[in-house]
Write an enzyme that holds these catalytic residues in place. Structure first.
Site, mmCIF file in Angstrom:
data_model
loop_
_atom_site.group_PDB
_atom_site.id
_atom_site.type_symbol
_atom_site.label_atom_id
_atom_site.label_comp_id
_atom_site.label_asym_id
_atom_site.label_seq_id
_atom_site.Cartn_x
_atom_site.Cartn_y
_atom_site.Cartn_z
ATOM 1 N N ALA A 1 0.542 -6.828 4.899
ATOM 2 C CA ALA A 1 -0.024 -7.477 3.714
ATOM 3 C C ALA A 1 0.172 -8.993 3.821
ATOM 4 O O ALA A 1 -0.748 -9.772 3.551
ATOM 5 C CB ALA A 1 0.647 -6.952 2.453
ATOM 6 N N ALA B 1 9.523 -0.186 5.066
ATOM 7 C CA ALA B 1 9.632 0.798 3.990
ATOM 8 C C ALA B 1 8.419 1.708 3.891
ATOM 9 O O ALA B 1 8.321 2.513 2.965
ATOM 10 C CB ALA B 1 9.817 0.058 2.663
ATOM 11 N N ASP C 1 -2.472 -1.897 10.142
ATOM 12 C CA ASP C 1 -2.750 -1.862 8.695
ATOM 13 C C ASP C 1 -3.383 -3.149 8.166
ATOM 14 O O ASP C 1 -3.822 -3.183 7.014
ATOM 15 C CB ASP C 1 -1.438 -1.648 7.911
ATOM 16 C CG ASP C 1 -0.890 -0.247 8.086
ATOM 17 O OD1 ASP C 1 -1.649 0.628 8.550
ATOM 18 O OD2 ASP C 1 0.289 -0.036 7.756
ATOM 19 N N LYS D 1 0.858 -1.204 0.000
ATOM 20 C CA LYS D 1 0.000 0.000 0.000
ATOM 21 C C LYS D 1 0.882 1.237 0.000
ATOM 22 O O LYS D 1 2.057 1.190 0.421
ATOM 23 C CB LYS D 1 -0.944 0.035 1.207
ATOM 24 C CG LYS D 1 -0.272 0.046 2.599
ATOM 25 C CD LYS D 1 0.195 1.386 3.108
ATOM 26 C CE LYS D 1 0.894 1.282 4.469
ATOM 27 N NZ LYS D 1 1.679 2.463 4.845
HETATM 28 P P1 ATP Z 1 3.969 -0.194 8.181
HETATM 29 O O1 ATP Z 1 3.763 0.730 7.017
HETATM 30 O O2 ATP Z 1 2.800 -1.108 8.490
HETATM 31 O O3 ATP Z 1 4.580 0.432 9.398
HETATM 32 P P2 ATP Z 1 6.369 -1.059 6.967
HETATM 33 O O4 ATP Z 1 6.166 -1.259 5.508
HETATM 34 O O5 ATP Z 1 7.043 0.195 7.376
HETATM 35 O O6 ATP Z 1 5.025 -1.265 7.709
HETATM 36 P P3 ATP Z 1 7.092 -3.807 7.300
HETATM 37 O O7 ATP Z 1 7.782 -4.179 6.038
HETATM 38 O O8 ATP Z 1 5.715 -4.291 7.506
HETATM 39 O O9 ATP Z 1 7.188 -2.240 7.530
HETATM 40 O O10 ATP Z 1 8.046 -4.293 8.488
HETATM 41 C C1 ATP Z 1 8.017 -3.731 9.754
HETATM 42 C C2 ATP Z 1 8.701 -4.685 10.756
HETATM 43 O O11 ATP Z 1 7.938 -5.888 10.826
HETATM 44 C C3 ATP Z 1 10.115 -5.083 10.341
HETATM 45 O O12 ATP Z 1 10.973 -4.678 11.354
HETATM 46 C C4 ATP Z 1 10.099 -6.595 10.242
HETATM 47 O O13 ATP Z 1 11.184 -7.229 10.890
HETATM 48 C C5 ATP Z 1 8.801 -7.025 10.895
HETATM 49 N N1 ATP Z 1 8.144 -8.119 10.150
HETATM 50 C C6 ATP Z 1 7.563 -9.181 10.676
HETATM 51 N N2 ATP Z 1 7.045 -9.972 9.729
HETATM 52 C C7 ATP Z 1 7.303 -9.403 8.543
HETATM 53 C C8 ATP Z 1 7.019 -9.752 7.194
HETATM 54 N N3 ATP Z 1 6.352 -10.849 6.859
HETATM 55 N N4 ATP Z 1 7.421 -8.895 6.229
HETATM 56 C C9 ATP Z 1 8.061 -7.749 6.554
HETATM 57 N N5 ATP Z 1 8.366 -7.394 7.811
HETATM 58 C C10 ATP Z 1 7.992 -8.204 8.810
#
Ligand code: ATP
Length: 305
Positions: free
Chosen positions: A116, A109, A148, A24
């Site tokens: 997701a 990121a 989310d 997203k």
């Molecule tokens: P958000 O926008 O929901 O804050 P994000 O995109 O910034 O999420 P994610 O990629 O969801 O961040 O990862 C956030 C944290 O979740 C990371 O530190 C990671 O170690 C942990 N994590 C646990 N499971 C997963 C997964 N399946 N994929 C990615 N990160 C994961």
């Protein structure tokens, strides 16, 4: 669109499922204030985009996860495992699953990749285990896994309020976008920790974005982008301003950071235009994608291996 490529003839139960879990972006993200529980009250317009992780879920005795990204845990710290345990605990199911997660969405990121994946695990395991839960029950479980996750059960374009977990669909449009990620992750907690009351706003940016989407004019969407967390992230990471400047110089109609960053995205006039921008912006350690907004579900079952 069948989600399994093998069926048990006797039980007609799915044995193997392949799911795409889309990322997203936040087209608008406002912090309205701070709540008594310590979380911030936000208003956001989220949009699913076609950059997806891939999950293969197979019937098995125990629960097992294999992850393609070497730096991601495959134990109880992974949201996929947490989703599987939560679903099993909420039902009488004693079956397991072997899950293979092919990560394509960059981690930490601002693209909600973990959420997701958790939503995809809930959808896929519900199918594998033959649960027939109403959508509302799955959404209630989803919110216990992350703010989310309920959004990803729906997809499309949606307004998020509360901590971002209260989701209402809004009219979307056929947007083409360019995502740029600097290859450096940011902690959501640290970014929210840098928010000050001077950054609070009243929801007007989100209302403006909802109207821009309704107008179907990408230039208006580009002009309405807003993210209150961007100032915090840009102070600590100079790449945020650099990526935005590069997108705008390459012809994007507007650019902003997604979620708590550090991914930045630009709005294009068309998918061809997005590809041109992507080619102009791609450099060094930056990863770039030309993507389309997804108007239907963010979690899709597919036959592809
Ligand atoms: P958000 O926008 O929901 O804050 P994000 O995109 O910034 O999420 P994610 O990629 O969801 O961040 O990862 C956030 C944290 O979740 C990371 O530190 C990671 O170690 C942990 N994590 C646990 N499971 C997963 C997964 N399946 N994929 C990615 N990160 C994961």
């Amino acid at each position: 669109m069948l989600g399994f490529d093998a069926l048990s003839k006797r039980s007609r139960v799915a044995r193997r499922l392949v799911l795409n879990a889309a990322a997203k972006i936040n087209l608008a993200l406002e912090v309205l204030g701070k709540r008594d529980d310590g979380y911030h009250e936000v208003a956001t317009v989220m949009q699913a985009v076609d950059l997806s992780d891939r999950l293969v879920i197979e019937d098995a005795e125990g629960l097992e996860l294999r992850v393609s990204a070497p730096d991601l845990p495959s134990d109880g710290r992974n949201l996929v495992v947490r989703a599987a345990h939560a679903l099993r605990e909420a039902t009488a199911v004693s079956r397991g699953a072997r899950i293979t997660l092919d990560k394509r969405i960059p981690v930490a990121a601002g693209l909600g990749g973990g959420s997701a994946d958790a939503a995809a695990a809930l959808v896929g395991l519900s199918r594998l285990w033959g649960l027939r839960w109403p959508a509302a029950r799955l959404a209630e479980l989803a919110v216990t896994l992350g703010t989310d996750v309920p959004f990803f059960l729906r997809g499309g374009a949606a307004l998020g309020t509360g901590r971002g977990e209260r989701i209402e669909p809004v009219a979307g449009t056929a947007l083409a976008l360019v995502l740029v990620n600097p290859g450096v992750g940011a902690s959501t907690l640290a970014i929210y920790g840098g928010v000050t009351p001077a950054m609070y706003s009243d929801g007007s940016h989100v209302r403006q974005m909802v109207a821009a989407l309704r107008s179907r004019d990408p230039a208006r969407v580009g002009a309405s982008l807003f993210n209150a967390l961007e100032r915090v992230a840009a102070t600590a990471y100079r790449q945020v301003a650099q990526m935005e400047a590069a997108l705008l110089a390459a012809g994007a109609l507007g650019a902003a950071m997604s979620g708590s960053g550090l991914t930045v995205f630009g709005v294009a006039r068309s998918f061809d235009h997005a590809r041109q921008i992507r080619a102009r912006v791609a450099r060094g350690s930056w990863a770039c994608w030309a993507v389309r907004a997804i108007r239907g579900p963010a979690i899709r079952m597919t036959r592809d291996p």
